[in-house]
Design an enzyme around this catalytic site. Structure first.
Site, PDB file in Angstrom:
ATOM      1  N   LYS A  37      67.553  60.033  66.243  1.00  0.00           N
ATOM      2  CA  LYS A  37      68.939  60.203  65.895  1.00  0.00           C
ATOM      3  C   LYS A  37      69.369  58.748  65.296  1.00  0.00           C
ATOM      4  O   LYS A  37      70.325  58.877  64.515  1.00  0.00           O
ATOM      5  CB  LYS A  37      69.616  60.867  67.132  1.00  0.00           C
ATOM      6  CG  LYS A  37      70.531  61.899  66.852  1.00  0.00           C
ATOM      7  CD  LYS A  37      70.264  63.251  66.720  1.00  0.00           C
ATOM      8  CE  LYS A  37      69.250  63.687  65.677  1.00  0.00           C
ATOM      9  NZ  LYS A  37      68.460  64.738  65.700  1.00  0.00           N
ATOM     10  N   ASN A  45      64.083  74.173  42.556  1.00  0.00           N
ATOM     11  CA  ASN A  45      63.767  73.319  43.884  1.00  0.00           C
ATOM     12  C   ASN A  45      62.230  73.727  44.233  1.00  0.00           C
ATOM     13  O   ASN A  45      61.688  74.947  44.316  1.00  0.00           O
ATOM     14  CB  ASN A  45      64.631  74.240  44.941  1.00  0.00           C
ATOM     15  CG  ASN A  45      64.121  73.690  46.418  1.00  0.00           C
ATOM     16  OD1 ASN A  45      63.721  72.647  46.408  1.00  0.00           O
ATOM     17  ND2 ASN A  45      64.732  74.284  47.503  1.00  0.00           N
ATOM     18  N   GLY A  46      61.627  72.565  44.409  1.00  0.00           N
ATOM     19  CA  GLY A  46      60.037  72.770  44.904  1.00  0.00           C
ATOM     20  C   GLY A  46      59.244  71.872  44.225  1.00  0.00           C
ATOM     21  O   GLY A  46      59.793  70.725  43.405  1.00  0.00           O
ATOM     22  N   GLU A  93      63.835  61.545  71.216  1.00  0.00           N
ATOM     23  CA  GLU A  93      65.051  62.041  70.348  1.00  0.00           C
ATOM     24  C   GLU A  93      66.137  61.155  70.019  1.00  0.00           C
ATOM     25  O   GLU A  93      66.614  61.278  68.865  1.00  0.00           O
ATOM     26  CB  GLU A  93      65.430  63.528  70.946  1.00  0.00           C
ATOM     27  CG  GLU A  93      66.653  64.173  70.444  1.00  0.00           C
ATOM     28  CD  GLU A  93      66.373  64.645  68.744  1.00  0.00           C
ATOM     29  OE1 GLU A  93      65.168  64.468  68.360  1.00  0.00           O
ATOM     30  OE2 GLU A  93      67.392  64.890  68.137  1.00  0.00           O
ATOM     31  N   TRP A 150      67.708  66.006  45.412  1.00  0.00           N
ATOM     32  CA  TRP A 150      67.320  65.203  46.233  1.00  0.00           C
ATOM     33  C   TRP A 150      65.981  64.937  45.876  1.00  0.00           C
ATOM     34  O   TRP A 150      64.931  65.577  46.081  1.00  0.00           O
ATOM     35  CB  TRP A 150      67.193  65.544  47.788  1.00  0.00           C
ATOM     36  CG  TRP A 150      67.035  64.760  48.621  1.00  0.00           C
ATOM     37  CD1 TRP A 150      67.778  63.958  49.551  1.00  0.00           C
ATOM     38  CD2 TRP A 150      65.662  64.236  49.188  1.00  0.00           C
ATOM     39  NE1 TRP A 150      67.242  63.085  50.366  1.00  0.00           N
ATOM     40  CE2 TRP A 150      65.805  63.351  50.015  1.00  0.00           C
ATOM     41  CE3 TRP A 150      64.451  64.533  48.935  1.00  0.00           C
ATOM     42  CZ2 TRP A 150      64.702  62.687  50.737  1.00  0.00           C
ATOM     43  CZ3 TRP A 150      63.204  63.903  49.656  1.00  0.00           C
ATOM     44  CH2 TRP A 150      63.602  63.051  50.516  1.00  0.00           C
ATOM     45  N   CYS A 173      66.428  70.593  47.259  1.00  0.00           N
ATOM     46  CA  CYS A 173      67.639  70.720  46.368  1.00  0.00           C
ATOM     47  C   CYS A 173      68.218  72.092  46.870  1.00  0.00           C
ATOM     48  O   CYS A 173      67.867  72.925  47.616  1.00  0.00           O
ATOM     49  CB  CYS A 173      67.387  70.698  45.012  1.00  0.00           C
ATOM     50  SG  CYS A 173      66.013  69.787  44.607  1.00  0.00           S
ATOM     51  N   HIS A 179      53.240  46.710  78.813  1.00  0.00           N
ATOM     52  CA  HIS A 179      51.925  46.889  78.068  1.00  0.00           C
ATOM     53  C   HIS A 179      51.950  46.292  76.683  1.00  0.00           C
ATOM     54  O   HIS A 179      50.955  46.735  76.006  1.00  0.00           O
ATOM     55  CB  HIS A 179      51.115  48.079  78.285  1.00  0.00           C
ATOM     56  CG  HIS A 179      51.073  48.745  79.676  1.00  0.00           C
ATOM     57  ND1 HIS A 179      50.024  47.893  80.637  1.00  0.00           N
ATOM     58  CD2 HIS A 179      51.567  49.418  80.605  1.00  0.00           C
ATOM     59  CE1 HIS A 179      49.983  48.578  81.618  1.00  0.00           C
ATOM     60  NE2 HIS A 179      51.049  49.461  81.659  1.00  0.00           N
ATOM     61  N   GLU A 192      67.858  57.594  62.243  1.00  0.00           N
ATOM     62  CA  GLU A 192      68.263  58.384  60.862  1.00  0.00           C
ATOM     63  C   GLU A 192      69.740  58.123  60.543  1.00  0.00           C
ATOM     64  O   GLU A 192      69.905  58.490  59.287  1.00  0.00           O
ATOM     65  CB  GLU A 192      67.581  59.987  60.865  1.00  0.00           C
ATOM     66  CG  GLU A 192      68.682  60.663  61.654  1.00  0.00           C
ATOM     67  CD  GLU A 192      68.012  62.083  61.976  1.00  0.00           C
ATOM     68  OE1 GLU A 192      67.845  62.671  60.938  1.00  0.00           O
ATOM     69  OE2 GLU A 192      68.073  62.791  62.942  1.00  0.00           O
ATOM     70  N   ARG A 235      71.705  69.616  51.362  1.00  0.00           N
ATOM     71  CA  ARG A 235      70.442  69.497  51.139  1.00  0.00           C
ATOM     72  C   ARG A 235      69.828  68.722  50.197  1.00  0.00           C
ATOM     73  O   ARG A 235      68.556  68.554  49.914  1.00  0.00           O
ATOM     74  CB  ARG A 235      70.423  71.240  50.415  1.00  0.00           C
ATOM     75  CG  ARG A 235      70.564  72.500  51.080  1.00  0.00           C
ATOM     76  CD  ARG A 235      70.243  73.674  50.297  1.00  0.00           C
ATOM     77  NE  ARG A 235      68.730  73.634  50.345  1.00  0.00           N
ATOM     78  CZ  ARG A 235      68.137  74.540  51.023  1.00  0.00           C
ATOM     79  NH1 ARG A 235      68.511  75.167  52.084  1.00  0.00           N
ATOM     80  NH2 ARG A 235      66.675  74.413  50.862  1.00  0.00           N
ATOM     81  N   LYS A 261      68.340  68.243  54.533  1.00  0.00           N
ATOM     82  CA  LYS A 261      68.297  69.085  55.777  1.00  0.00           C
ATOM     83  C   LYS A 261      67.083  69.953  55.906  1.00  0.00           C
ATOM     84  O   LYS A 261      66.709  69.922  57.173  1.00  0.00           O
ATOM     85  CB  LYS A 261      69.648  69.834  55.599  1.00  0.00           C
ATOM     86  CG  LYS A 261      69.782  70.991  56.848  1.00  0.00           C
ATOM     87  CD  LYS A 261      70.120  70.034  58.026  1.00  0.00           C
ATOM     88  CE  LYS A 261      70.357  70.977  59.175  1.00  0.00           C
ATOM     89  NZ  LYS A 261      70.178  70.021  60.632  1.00  0.00           N
TER      90      LYS A 261
HETATM   91  C1  F6R Z   1      66.369  65.084  62.531  1.00  0.00           C
HETATM   92  C2  F6R Z   1      66.106  66.362  61.982  1.00  0.00           C
HETATM   93  C3  F6R Z   1      64.700  66.613  61.700  1.00  0.00           C
HETATM   94  C4  F6R Z   1      64.136  68.292  61.767  1.00  0.00           C
HETATM   95  C5  F6R Z   1      62.876  68.460  61.046  1.00  0.00           C
HETATM   96  C6  F6R Z   1      62.348  69.906  61.630  1.00  0.00           C
HETATM   97  O1  F6R Z   1      67.574  65.070  62.943  1.00  0.00           O
HETATM   98  O2  F6R Z   1      66.953  67.206  61.752  1.00  0.00           O
HETATM   99  O3  F6R Z   1      63.913  66.130  62.457  1.00  0.00           O
HETATM  100  O4  F6R Z   1      64.280  68.712  63.346  1.00  0.00           O
HETATM  101  O5  F6R Z   1      62.976  68.390  59.902  1.00  0.00           O
HETATM  102  O6  F6R Z   1      63.405  70.919  60.956  1.00  0.00           O
HETATM  103  P1  F6R Z   1      63.341  72.391  61.219  1.00  0.00           P
HETATM  104  O7  F6R Z   1      63.807  72.362  62.383  1.00  0.00           O
HETATM  105  O8  F6R Z   1      64.380  73.166  60.150  1.00  0.00           O
HETATM  106  O9  F6R Z   1      61.884  72.991  60.937  1.00  0.00           O
END
Ligand code: F6R
Length: 608
Positions: free
Chosen positions: A485, A102-103, A481, A78, A6, A504, A488, A31, A603
């Site tokens: 992307k 938060n937690g 990657e 969240w 959060c 395979h 998500e 967040r 995030k």
């Molecule tokens: C995807 C994304 C996540 C972060 C992952 C690690 O776009 O952003 O997969 O890369 O949650 O986050 P950090 O780098 O903050 O440890």
């Protein structure tokens, strides 16, 4: 599994607090964005407004709230613990206590039973249990009460608390979940990250774990649980508020994609002297590398994919074995590492709990830990033996873009210095390597000119239920990657495959018009990838080829082509990453989705 990440903010000072809280929550919305709420405290008591949905809805709901209150707390949520309802939104009030959190409170059930809190609770959240506990323990002395409560609760928490009979004051305490605070011009502010603080001041401190803050107008007292006053180290942000605003772009993600040339420059150039990588100023001396025999990279998600690119360079150019580990797996293993293993931890936020716990395990095993982190003063940075900060500036979009490319660049700098120290790379080779790294800005700028072609690809794939990415070697890591992307932010099912692996099993899924995005930048396996492309093409796939080729007119190879500027594949990754990020971005945008705030995601993943 409880997941709870959060945004939190608290303000007390000489300005009306309502809009400061709501504006701050807008900055923190990335967040968490299921619901939002604020509580203001004045001589007449506590007033709360909370709403499910975006902060804009809270703004409406708070229209009638007292403009003359100068102290308050706010929260964006969240959550999966307790549904998304007005009642479950924060702040939570119990008797004379109101708080945001938060937690995760792991022992909330035990607390309810032990302290007979059941009748005090109206929501389904663990947070409200803490409010009820504090109210039950409250003796008129907030610090003593918080101390007692902290002793009883287990789990991760960042708590901002107000007591009805202490107007003008916010109390705060945390374990694991991040919080930063600052005082300026007769006011004080606390938040889950600096994006909410930066409009007011650039000087802040990271709230130390298990310390209680008494936040008053223009002053903050910090004391440990024994009552000793502590002076936290003041840090300074090296970016300003415009970095945390959209600056004319429709979404942060697009802005952050376009910021990559500058972010790379800021990360690489200060670490280059006479054409060679130089890390002494970051406190990383050559002696660190001398006894190292192998490397373990630990990270999650996109950061882990950056680690995979780094592995490729370490292994191919330096012949140093590298193990890339998913942090959430590594932390529950008995890993085979010791003092001869260098652990490299990658994290944009520096707060990802799985990564942090994996780091702690690596340290316990005697491995020196070097972290590559974007957020100054974050927990991962503070707990590492060595830190190489990336200078991407704030990354607000949930989908990581610029943090990924600067992480790769940081891995390259480390690899190059490592190679020099070990005598595996000559000075001449290192100079050439660094000069190519400094030149990636030009490659990205050139690539951004293909935005319209990329948009056409996005318009084509937005209607597909599935998309496949294929590549070999370094291009396979990019496929992983790219696929992450796309799924998500566009919610399209997508998979990444090593191109040679398709036959395979997975090729059974390829039928008429299924999009396959093939990345082919590696010269030594180029013809192999093209053979794999032909295999899917002949089964009806709609193929998009991302490569250095001149214009390809042969429709037996591809339907669309995105041409990359000529470069060695080690350095092409930066341009390729931009193409793949833009494909995901434009697909999400074409589907009319909220690109920056994809569903179910937040995030910074501060719980496991
Ligand atoms: C995807 C994304 C996540 C972060 C992952 C690690 O776009 O952003 O997969 O890369 O949650 O986050 P950090 O780098 O903050 O440890």
């Amino acid at each position: 599994m409880i997941i709870f990440m959060c945004g939190i903010i608290g303000f007390t000072g000489n300005k009306p607090v309502k809009n400061i809280l709501i504006n701050g929550l807008e900055q923190l919305e990335y967040r968490g964005y299921d619901s939002a709420g604020i509580a203001v405290l004045d001589e007449n008591g506590i007033n709360i407004r909370k709403r499910t949905g975006k902060v804009a809805q809270l703004r409406e709901a708070a229209m009638d709230l007292n403009e003359e209150a100068y102290c308050g707390i706010g929260h964006t949520r969240w959550a999966t613990h307790g549904g998304v309802t007005n009642v479950n939104a924060h702040p939570h009030k119990s008797g004379r206590v109101v708080l945001i959190h938060n937690g995760i409170i792991e022992n909330y059930r035990e607390l309810i039973t032990e302290y007979g809190l059941k009748n005090k609770l109206v929501s389904e959240t663990d947070t409200e249990v803490v409010a009820a506990l504090l109210d039950t323990l409250y003796s008129g002395d907030p610090i003593k009460t918080i101390r007692k409560a902290v002793d009883l609760i287990s789990g991760s928490f960042a708590l901002c608390i107000m007591f009805e009979d202490h107007p003008g004051i916010i109390y705060a305490v945390r374990n694991v979940s991040p919080m930063v605070a600052a005082s300026f011009d007769g006011s004080s502010i606390i938040a889950s990250d600096i994006t909410a603080i930066i409009p007011y001041t650039k000087r802040y401190f990271v709230v130390p774990e298990y310390h209680i803050l008494t936040i008053d107008k223009g002053s903050i007292k910090c004391e440990d649980l024994n009552g000793n006053t502590v002076e936290p180290e003041i840090l300074e942000v090296n970016w300003d508020i415009s970095s945390a605003q959209k600056g004319g772009y429709p979404y942060f993600m697009l802005k952050e994609i376009y910021e990559q040339p500058d972010a790379l420059d800021r990360t690489v150039r200060p670490r280059v002297e006479n054409g060679l990588p130089y890390l002494e100023e970051d406190g990383i001396s050559d002696s660190l590398f001398k006894g190292i025999k192998n490397i373990t990279v630990i990270a999650c998600g996109t950061a882990m994919h950056a680690g995979m690119v780094g592995k490729y360079v370490f292994e191919n150019k330096l012949r140093i074995p590298v193990n890339v580990e998913i942090a959430s797996e590594f932390r529950y293993k008995d890993p085979i590492i010791d003092k001869d293993t260098l652990t490299i931890v990658l994290s944009q936020s520096g707060e990802t709990i799985d990564t942090l716990e994996a780091l702690r395990l690596a340290k316990r095993k005697g491995s020196p830990v070097l972290s590559i982190v974007n957020v100054k003063g974050s927990t991962i940075a503070r707990e590492s033996d060595y830190v190489l900060y990336t200078h991407a500036g704030p990354e607000i979009a949930v989908a990581s873009t610029k943090a990924y490319t600067v992480q790769i660049a940081a891995m390259y700098l480390i690899a190059c210095r490592f190679g020099l120290v070990k005598g595996i790379m000559s000075e001449e080779e290192a100079r050439e390597f660094i000069s190519k790294l400094e030149n990636v800005r030009t490659l990205i700028e050139e690539t951004l000119k293909s935005a319209n072609t990329i948009k056409m690809v996005a318009n084509r794939i937005m209607i597909s239920p599935d998309v496949f990415y294929i590549g070999r070697g370094i291009d396979y890591t990019l496929s992983l990657e790219a696929s992450l992307k796309l799924k998500e932010i566009s919610y399209i099912h997508s998979e990444a495959y090593a191109a040679g692996e398709l036959k395979h099993g997975t090729i059974a899924l390829i039928s008429e018009n299924v999009p396959v995005i093939a990345i082919a930048t590696e010269k030594n396996v180029y013809s192999k990838v093209i053979s794999n492309v032909k295999e899917v093409k002949s089964r009806g796939a709609y193929v998009v080829l991302v490569s250095h080729d001149d214009k390809i007119d042969d429709t037996s190879i591809c339907d669309m082509q995105i041409r990359l500027p000529e470069a060695d594949s080690t350095f092409s990754v930066f341009a390729t990453a931009v193409v793949l990020q833009l494909i995901a971005y434009y697909t999400s945008d074409a589907k009319g989705l909220d690109v920056d705030k994809p569903r179910n995601l937040a995030k910074s993943v501060t719980v496991e």
